[in-house]
Design an enzyme around this catalytic site. Structure first.
Site, PDB file in Angstrom:
ATOM      1  N   THR A  52       2.618  -8.370   5.042  1.00 33.70           N
ATOM      2  CA  THR A  52       3.071  -8.169   6.419  1.00 33.70           C
ATOM      3  C   THR A  52       2.444  -9.223   7.322  1.00 33.70           C
ATOM      4  OG1 THR A  52       3.413  -5.811   6.106  1.00 33.70           O
ATOM      5  CG2 THR A  52       3.019  -6.557   8.359  1.00 33.70           C
TER       6      THR A  52
ATOM      7  N   HIS B   2       9.345  -0.890  -2.519  1.00 36.69           N
ATOM      8  CA  HIS B   2       7.905  -0.761  -2.274  1.00 36.69           C
ATOM      9  C   HIS B   2       7.500   0.694  -2.498  1.00 36.69           C
ATOM     10  CE1 HIS B   2       3.963  -1.495  -0.942  1.00 36.69           C
ATOM     11  NE2 HIS B   2       4.157  -1.876   0.308  1.00 36.69           N
TER      12      HIS B   2
ATOM     13  N   ASN C 120       0.910   1.451  -1.809  1.00 34.71           N
ATOM     14  CA  ASN C 120       0.125   1.236  -0.577  1.00 34.71           C
ATOM     15  C   ASN C 120       0.309   2.304   0.501  1.00 34.71           C
ATOM     16  OD1 ASN C 120      -0.489  -1.031  -2.002  1.00 34.71           O
ATOM     17  ND2 ASN C 120       0.130  -2.491  -0.428  1.00 34.71           N
TER      18      ASN C 120
ATOM     19  N   TYR D 264       2.999   3.997   1.580  1.00 30.18           N
ATOM     20  CA  TYR D 264       4.241   4.115   2.340  1.00 30.18           C
ATOM     21  C   TYR D 264       5.134   5.196   1.712  1.00 30.18           C
ATOM     22  CZ  TYR D 264       2.206   0.108   4.578  1.00 30.18           C
ATOM     23  OH  TYR D 264       1.326  -0.704   5.246  1.00 30.18           O
TER      24      TYR D 264
ATOM     25  N   ASN E 291      -4.019   3.731   3.462  1.00 33.00           N
ATOM     26  CA  ASN E 291      -3.200   4.582   4.336  1.00 33.00           C
ATOM     27  C   ASN E 291      -3.429   6.065   4.071  1.00 33.00           C
ATOM     28  OD1 ASN E 291      -1.900   2.740   6.102  1.00 33.00           O
ATOM     29  ND2 ASN E 291      -0.463   2.163   4.485  1.00 33.00           N
TER      30      ASN E 291
END
Length: 358
Positions: A26, A176, A179, A181, A236
């Protein structure tokens, strides 16, 4: 001894000129409406020497946005912006996949359509804060998706993949699932407290990711689809204790699809080895922060059979000609961490190549 890092490889229907993959990162340089900018075209074209570029996470819907100025792939303007990127990369002989990233609960009402709450498998608020257009703000409690809404999100992924390949010009897409998400939120028991078919057992928690991947493969062809996983990654605020069972279920479901690759962010070595044994297709390993980026270190991953290709992140930020620098054993530029997320072209497209430095 000749390095295998610089030997050709095959992913699905693609021939790659080396085995070095630019990992998705990102950078927050898209326009406010999610359309890729001219600077993004320059950034990716500078790094076209990678065997494969995987772009930064790109939201498949407006609800999937997690941070300011991240690109989207859910309307024609965004697809056209990405087409400028892919055309330029292809002109340099590069190959490029789009990463489809739905942030789920890792978002904020200020980034959501009509200021709504972010969505998630369950109404479990993440610890900590999220970066917004107004600076850091506390995470909010997300709204749990209804069962029929989950099916609609799966369809959004498939349509985004179609846009990416047919209109955006991408060679393929990466789902994805890592991580912290949305797909990872379904996998992890700390964020998935559902009692419908998407919750409970490891197989049920794997269902969302498997349905998304199958739908994406149906939209663009399995040979153009990869999946990224990060076993036991707590990023996260993910709580995941049943790692071996969950990823066994994931790989068992992905294996029959005939995907282009599986991309694993290195976690517990035993889990990487478990996935390697169960997965018959090409495997990309991202050593994350466990290894310095040197030819010898990356070659060792290939030589020991843990990976068919190796993904590198931060070294590609600071070294647009990273492949050449590794080939000739040149020093690497150091990355300016203060410019990683958003800002100007400084720290984005102004890192010198070897020729420019000379």
């Amino acid at each position: 001894m000749t390095s295998s890092l610089f030997s050709p490889a095959t992913l699905g229907s693609l021939q790659l000129r080396n085995r070095l993959v630019m990992a998705p990162m990102t950078r927050n340089r898209a326009a406010a409406d999610g359309v890729p900018t001219e600077s993004m075209t320059t950034y990716y074209t500078q790094r076209a020497g990678a065997g494969l570029i995987v772009t930064e996470g790109t939201q498949p819907s407006a609800v999937g946005q997690g941070y300011p100025n991240t690109p989207g792939i859910h309307n024609a303007e965004q697809a056209a912006g990405w087409r400028r990127v892919t055309d330029a990369v292809h002109e340099q002989g590069g190959r490029i996949y789009l990463q489809l990233m739905h942030a789920g609960r890792i978002s904020h009402p200020s980034l959501q359509p009509d200021g709504g709450r972010p969505v998630a498998p369950s109404a479990v608020r993440p610890a900590g804060q999220v970066f917004t257009t107004e600076g850091l703000q506390d995470f909010v409690e997300p709204r749990a998706l209804e069962t029929e809404e989950v099916e609609a999100v799966v369809a959004e992924f498939a349509e985004a993949a179609r846009l990416a390949v047919e209109e955006g010009g991408f060679d393929g897409v990466e789902v994805h699932g890592a991580n912290g998400y949305l797909p990872h939120q379904f996998l992890a028991e700390g964020t998935n407290q559902r009692t419908d078919r998407y919750g409970g057992s490891a197989e049920n928690r794997a269902r969302f990711l498997l349905e998304v991947t199958a739908a994406v493969a149906g939209a663009v062809g399995a040979e153009r689809v990869g999946v990224r996983l990060s076993p036991a990654n707590s990023f996260n605020d993910i709580v995941e204790h049943e790692t071996e069972d969950v990823y066994a279920a994931v790989v068992a479901g992905l294996e029959p699809l005939g995907l282009a690759y599986l991309h694993v962010v290195e976690g517990p070595p035993a889990v990487t080895e478990q996935i390697r044994r169960a997965w018959s297709g090409p495997m990309i390993v991202n050593p994350a922060f466990s290894l310095a980026t040197t030819t010898d270190n990356l070659d060792a991953l290939l030589a020991h059979g843990r990976a068919d290709l190796v993904a590198v992140g931060r070294a590609f930020i600071a070294n647009p000609d990273l492949v050449r620098r590794l080939e000739v054993d040149a020093d690497l530029n150091l990355a300016d961490e203060s410019s990683f997320y958003g800002g100007t072209d400084a720290g984005y497209i102004d890192y010198p190549t070897l020729d420019q430095a000379a």
